[in-house]
Design an enzyme around this catalytic site. Structure first.
Site, PDB file in Angstrom:
ATOM      1  N   ASP A 120      -1.259  -0.760   5.749  1.00 28.94           N
ATOM      2  CA  ASP A 120      -1.748  -0.143   7.006  1.00 28.94           C
ATOM      3  C   ASP A 120      -3.200  -0.197   7.604  1.00 28.94           C
ATOM      4  O   ASP A 120      -3.618   0.364   8.617  1.00 28.94           O
ATOM      5  CB  ASP A 120      -1.294   1.567   7.126  1.00 28.94           C
ATOM      6  CG  ASP A 120      -2.402   2.320   6.276  1.00 28.94           C
ATOM      7  OD1 ASP A 120      -3.004   3.048   6.895  1.00 28.94           O
ATOM      8  OD2 ASP A 120      -2.321   2.047   5.135  1.00 28.94           O
ATOM      9  N   LYS A 175      -8.974  -3.206  -3.195  1.00 31.86           N
ATOM     10  CA  LYS A 175      -9.023  -4.251  -1.866  1.00 31.86           C
ATOM     11  C   LYS A 175     -10.137  -3.764  -0.935  1.00 31.86           C
ATOM     12  O   LYS A 175     -10.627  -2.744  -0.866  1.00 31.86           O
ATOM     13  CB  LYS A 175      -7.678  -3.617  -1.292  1.00 31.86           C
ATOM     14  CG  LYS A 175      -6.448  -3.848  -1.986  1.00 31.86           C
ATOM     15  CD  LYS A 175      -5.134  -3.159  -1.400  1.00 31.86           C
ATOM     16  CE  LYS A 175      -5.009  -1.769  -1.347  1.00 31.86           C
ATOM     17  NZ  LYS A 175      -3.941  -1.072  -0.866  1.00 31.86           N
ATOM     18  N   ASP A 181       1.020  -0.929  -0.011  1.00 33.15           N
ATOM     19  CA  ASP A 181       0.069   0.152   0.061  1.00 33.15           C
ATOM     20  C   ASP A 181       0.864   1.352  -0.079  1.00 33.15           C
ATOM     21  O   ASP A 181       2.131   1.262   0.260  1.00 33.15           O
ATOM     22  CB  ASP A 181      -1.001  -0.034   1.288  1.00 33.15           C
ATOM     23  CG  ASP A 181      -1.728   1.094   1.203  1.00 33.15           C
ATOM     24  OD1 ASP A 181      -2.547   1.272   0.360  1.00 33.15           O
ATOM     25  OD2 ASP A 181      -1.639   1.933   2.363  1.00 33.15           O
ATOM     26  N   ASP A 231      -0.279   4.990   0.861  1.00 33.37           N
ATOM     27  CA  ASP A 231      -0.682   6.096   1.857  1.00 33.37           C
ATOM     28  C   ASP A 231      -0.905   5.601   3.210  1.00 33.37           C
ATOM     29  O   ASP A 231      -1.431   4.455   3.638  1.00 33.37           O
ATOM     30  CB  ASP A 231      -2.193   6.770   1.260  1.00 33.37           C
ATOM     31  CG  ASP A 231      -1.991   7.145   0.152  1.00 33.37           C
ATOM     32  OD1 ASP A 231      -1.376   8.144  -0.131  1.00 33.37           O
ATOM     33  OD2 ASP A 231      -3.018   7.046  -0.635  1.00 33.37           O
TER      34      ASP A 231
END
EC number: 3.1.3.-
Length: 268
Positions: free
Chosen positions: A217, A192, A17, A19
């Site tokens: 995250d 996702k 990922d 961000d």
């Protein structure tokens, strides 16, 4: 579920990922560059799998060149790209209403899709992306379409928030939640935790599932996506997920750690 260990040394394909995992806006998280360089040194590959649909793959290439991270078109699989493939397969030659950024609209047009941002006749589906150019007129238009016409409804990703340097801002899932309050409809989400992006990465690289690690995250998107694709996962605590969240979540990561730097230390 356990703290990150040297077991990950056998991993070759790292699906990350962006961000909250390796960067906030235009600032890299400490350890990111070292991690990327080490992946290349061991003959591995990193691919960024992001639900952020505000940017096209070319936009991301430009952004990552400023980070001094070596990337090309094969380095990114975005929710907008996956959504474009889905729309091309299901709605080719049909008109689509799009609520999204100019970059997202441009990317869909690049796939040969017929898109509009206005209420017109013949619209087959409404598509919503994470839109940091959002205005109230866009919300009014999509509500009118979903309330007055029997059309399909698609969202790029279910993320509720997007991490920033100061905290969080509403993401696509939150925009769709707002729309749902008015129209009583939920979209079909393409990004996702749909395992499509992971499967695309495996197909394009030839790496095996057991050689793959998804790093993110968010538990309900990043980690759930890896679980759905039957690959190992690692959650970092630099974005949305925190250690306390692991007790209650149904999406248990294979590993957990504080930052991407911890993962670098294990493969160094």
């Amino acid at each position: 579920m356990k703290e990150i260990t040297k077991e990950i040394k056998n991993k070759k394909l790292f699906l990350l990922d962006i961000d909250g995992t390796i960067a906030f806006d235009s600032t890299l998280i400490d350890g990111t560059l070292e991690f990327m360089n080490r992946v290349l040194e061991i003959g591995g590959k990193y691919i960024f799998i992001t639900n952020n649909s505000t940017k096209s793959i070319q936009d991301y290439i430009t952004k990552f060149e400023k980070f001094n991270i070596p990337v090309d078109e094969t380095s990114f699989l975005t929710s907008s790209y996956a959504t474009a493939l889905y729309l091309k397969e299901k709605y080719d030659e049909q008109l689509l209403f799009v609520l999204g950024t100019n970059s997202f609209v441009k990317e869909l047009k690049g796939f040969g899709l017929k898109v509009t941002e206005k209420i017109e006749e013949g619209i087959a589906a409404a598509v919503v992306g994470f839109d940091n150019e959002l205005n109230y007129k866009k919300i009014e238009n999509i509500c009118e379409l979903l309330l007055t016409r029997n059309i399909d409804y698609i969202g790029t990703n279910p993320d509720l928030v997007c991490p920033t340097s100061f905290g969080f801002v509403p993401d696509c899932g939150a925009i769709c939640d707002m729309i749902e309050k008015a129209v009583k409809r939920e979209p079909v989400y393409i990004g996702k935790p749909n395992p499509l992006i992971v499967n695309m990465a495996l197909d394009s690289t030839g790496f095996k599932p057991e050689e793959t690690l998804v790093i993110g995250d968010r538990l309900y998107t990043d980690i759930a996506c890896g679980i759905n694709a039957n690959v190992d996962t690692a959650v970092v605590f630099t974005g949305e997920a925190k250690m306390k969240d692991l007790k209650e979540t149904p999406f248990k990561p294979t590993y957990y750690c504080n930052t991407i730097k911890d993962i670098y230390e294990m493969i160094r």
